[in-house]
Structure formats: C-alpha cells, structure tokens
Design an enzyme around this catalytic site. Structure first.
Site, mmCIF file in Angstrom:
data_model
loop_
_atom_site.group_PDB
_atom_site.id
_atom_site.type_symbol
_atom_site.label_atom_id
_atom_site.label_comp_id
_atom_site.label_asym_id
_atom_site.label_seq_id
_atom_site.Cartn_x
_atom_site.Cartn_y
_atom_site.Cartn_z
ATOM 1 N N ASP A 1 -3.662 8.246 7.561
ATOM 2 C CA ASP A 1 -4.525 7.097 8.468
ATOM 3 C C ASP A 1 -3.645 6.551 9.464
ATOM 4 O OD1 ASP A 1 -3.493 5.188 6.824
ATOM 5 O OD2 ASP A 1 -5.067 4.763 5.925
ATOM 6 N N HIS B 1 -0.492 5.139 7.290
ATOM 7 C CA HIS B 1 0.179 5.567 6.029
ATOM 8 C C HIS B 1 0.304 7.017 5.963
ATOM 9 C CE1 HIS B 1 -2.207 2.120 4.649
ATOM 10 N NE2 HIS B 1 -1.153 1.854 4.048
ATOM 11 N N SER C 1 0.914 -1.302 -0.054
ATOM 12 C CA SER C 1 -0.128 -0.019 0.100
ATOM 13 C C SER C 1 0.817 1.394 0.021
ATOM 14 C CB SER C 1 -1.007 0.058 1.137
ATOM 15 O OG SER C 1 -0.212 0.228 2.409
#
Length: 352
Positions: A327, A330, A32
């Site tokens: 978040d 991240h 991610s």
C-alpha cells in the site's frame, strides 16, 4: 500510519539471544512495520484486518498485518528455527501456549514520542511495555520462574518504529515543529530510544539490534504528495536526508552503549541498516525481480492504506510479487523478505 518496517519503519530494534537453536522466542515492539494485529482490538481507524490485506498470508487470511502476507518478524522467527509467524498479544485466538515462543505488542501508527500515538489513537510505546510486563507475569505463572526467565533473557526482541514520529508527527503537527528543529527532534527520539533500551534491559533483555529508518521519502504516499505539490514524481529527498541523519545518530548511540557496556553487563548491541538495500530495490527494482517501485499494489497505489485499501477497489494489482510496495506506506511480503535476508546476512549474522 506506519512504516515500511517502519512504516512507519522503521526503527527496528532486535534483541537476539544466542545461536539460532537457542533463541526460544521472538518478542516484538513497534509500529505497523511489525504489528501482527493488535490494532484490531483497539478503537482506532488504523486497521488492516480485511481483504485484500493478508491475501498471500497462510490461508489467505487478513490478520491485521499491513501487508499482502508476512512481515519482517515472521521471517526472522522462521530464520531462527521458530514458527513462521509471530502472533499479536491482543488477538483472542492465541494464548500463553502460543506466546511462549513468540509474541507481538506492536501497534500500527505509534512512535517513540507519545504525541505520535495520539494522532490515530493507537497504543503508545509505554502501553506496549505495560503489556510486556503483564506477559512476563503470565509467562512465569505458565512455565515457572526459571524457564520464563530463560525465555525473557534469551529471546529475540524486535523493536521497529520511528518513521511515524517524522511523517505523522513532526511534519504534520505544527505543535511539534514549534518545539523542535528537526535536528533537535532527532536527538529527542534517540534519547527516547536509549531510555527504552535501558527499561527493557532492566526487565531482562540483553542482546539488541537497532535497525534504522528506511528511505521514507520514497514511500508511494510521499512520492504522490511530491507530485501533487508540483515537484515531480520522484522521492522527497529532504525526508531521505533526515532518515540518513537519524540513522547516523542511532549508529552513534549503539557505539556509545557498547563502549559503556560496564553499565549494563551482558548487553550486546548492533546497528542494522535497511536504508541502502531498500533504496537499491527502489532504484533498480528489476534486479530484485520487481516491475513497479513508484506506486503500490493496492488501489491506485498512490495514497491508499487501511480502509481506503479494500477489496472493492478495482485498481488493486493481481500479483503483489511485481511490486515493491503493497500500500502507499508499507512494503509487500516479498520486499520484507529481501530486507530481512539482507539483515540476517550482515548485522544479524553475528548471532548465528
């Protein structure tokens, strides 16, 4: 889930060809930290193709990037004179015309260990390689053998993964811990990294940069977990020590591969380390123009990511530029840009 560049973060491997003007494409593998939206097209709950994700991306559009805006490969592509974003291979909005100058195969939640990708049903690294093989065939059909081979050999390859192998696999799955000590698991992952590099090399990649793990114990999720467990609201230093130890082993791998370059003619490998700069940002956020480093912008900033970080949550901050993290797992676009700028001025400088 993912890494800060690895958030899962990071094992960031960058393959770069020549000077800025001679890099014809950016090709991305990983988790991610670098997924531009491939998870949108597979059956997994680990997605971010909805607001407020992407609210600061071009057009305020959620793309599947785990950020309020752009992620590291986008900034790297722009720095090498290419377009300011790298599209996801599985995104039906793009085709070979777009992919000829950059393509992302990354899948949020994956890792070097296949067991890591199984946790949230995402693409394992071997599947990313299968898509890359498919891409090579399509590229040759689109541009011809000679031009395609030039792009394949001179492209900048970004591979960013590793954090999930520890946080979503080793420290979560008893089955993994029963097989390995953490030191043995680090060695296993380094072996997997070397195998991957050799596989990509055999397919045409030549110039590489390993970027190590970030201080993964300082991710808001880990700090919140630390607090809930009654250990205060500081970083989980044990996880940070593992990241540092793993980075030392990656650096050792880079040195071994360079000393054995006769085995792989034309290979050039450097180690790019994001740990120190991110740790400095977290320790002294105001030096970099941030106000908050302990919690994230989205929702309460402690536990939420993915579907828990949605547009209806009333706690999401209004200005992500004040926050180090977007978040709980991240970084914000601003943090990613600072880290990329650091890498471009240090380890990656030799490629300009």
């Amino acid at each position: 889930m993912a890494s800060p560049f690895a958030p899962a973060c990071l094992l960031f491997i960058v393959f770069i060809g020549g000077a800025a003007a001679s890099v014809p494409a950016v090709i991305v593998f990983g988790d991610s930290s670098v997924d531009a939206g491939n998870n949108n097209q597979i059956s997994t709950v680990l997605r971010s193709n909805f607001r407020p994700y992407g609210r600061d991306f071009f057009g305020g559009r959620p793309t599947g990037r785990f950020s309020n805006g752009r992620i590291p490969p986008d900034f790297i592509s722009e720095a090498f004179g290419l377009r300011p974003f790298v599209p996801a291979y599985l995104d039906p909005a793009y085709n070979m015309t777009d992919f000829a100058s950059g393509v992302c195969f990354a899948s949020a939640g994956t890792g070097f260990d296949n067991a890591t990708s199984n946790v949230l049903n995402v693409l394992p690294l071997w599947k990313e390689v299968e898509y890359y093989k498919e891409y090579q065939n399509k590229l040759k059909a689109y541009l011809g053998e000679t031009k395609a081979n030039f792009i394949i050999s001179e492209a900048l390859y970004i591979i960013s993964l590793g954090t999930n192998d520890f946080l979503e696999n080793y420290y979560t799955l008893p089955s993994t811990r029963s097989k390995y000590t953490v030191d043995q698991f680090e060695d296993y992952l380094v072996g997997a990294a070397e195998k991957f590099v050799r596989e990509i090399y055999a397919m045409g990649a030549r110039k590489m940069s390993f970027t190590g793990l970030p201080p993964m114990g300082c991710l808001p999720l880990e700090r919140a977990t630390n607090f809930v467990n009654g250990n205060g609201d500081g970083c989980m230093e044990g996880y940070n020590l593992v990241a540092l130890h793993f980075n030392d082993k990656l650096n050792g791998l880079v040195k071994r591969m360079m000393s054995a370059s006769g085995e792989m003619p034309g290979i050039k490998v450097v180690f790019s380390n994001p740990y120190a700069v991110l740790a400095q940002i977290i320790k002294k956020p105001s030096m970099f123009g941030f106000e908050v480093a302990s919690i994230a912008c989205c929702a309460t900033g402690m536990f939420e990511m993915g579907y828990l970080c949605d547009q209806m949550n009333p706690f999401t901050c209004t200005d992500a530029k004040k926050y180090v993290f977007w978040d709980s797992f991240h970084p914000t676009e601003k943090t990613s840009q600072i880290i990329v700028d650091h890498l471009l001025k240090t380890s990656l400088r030799v490629f300009f």
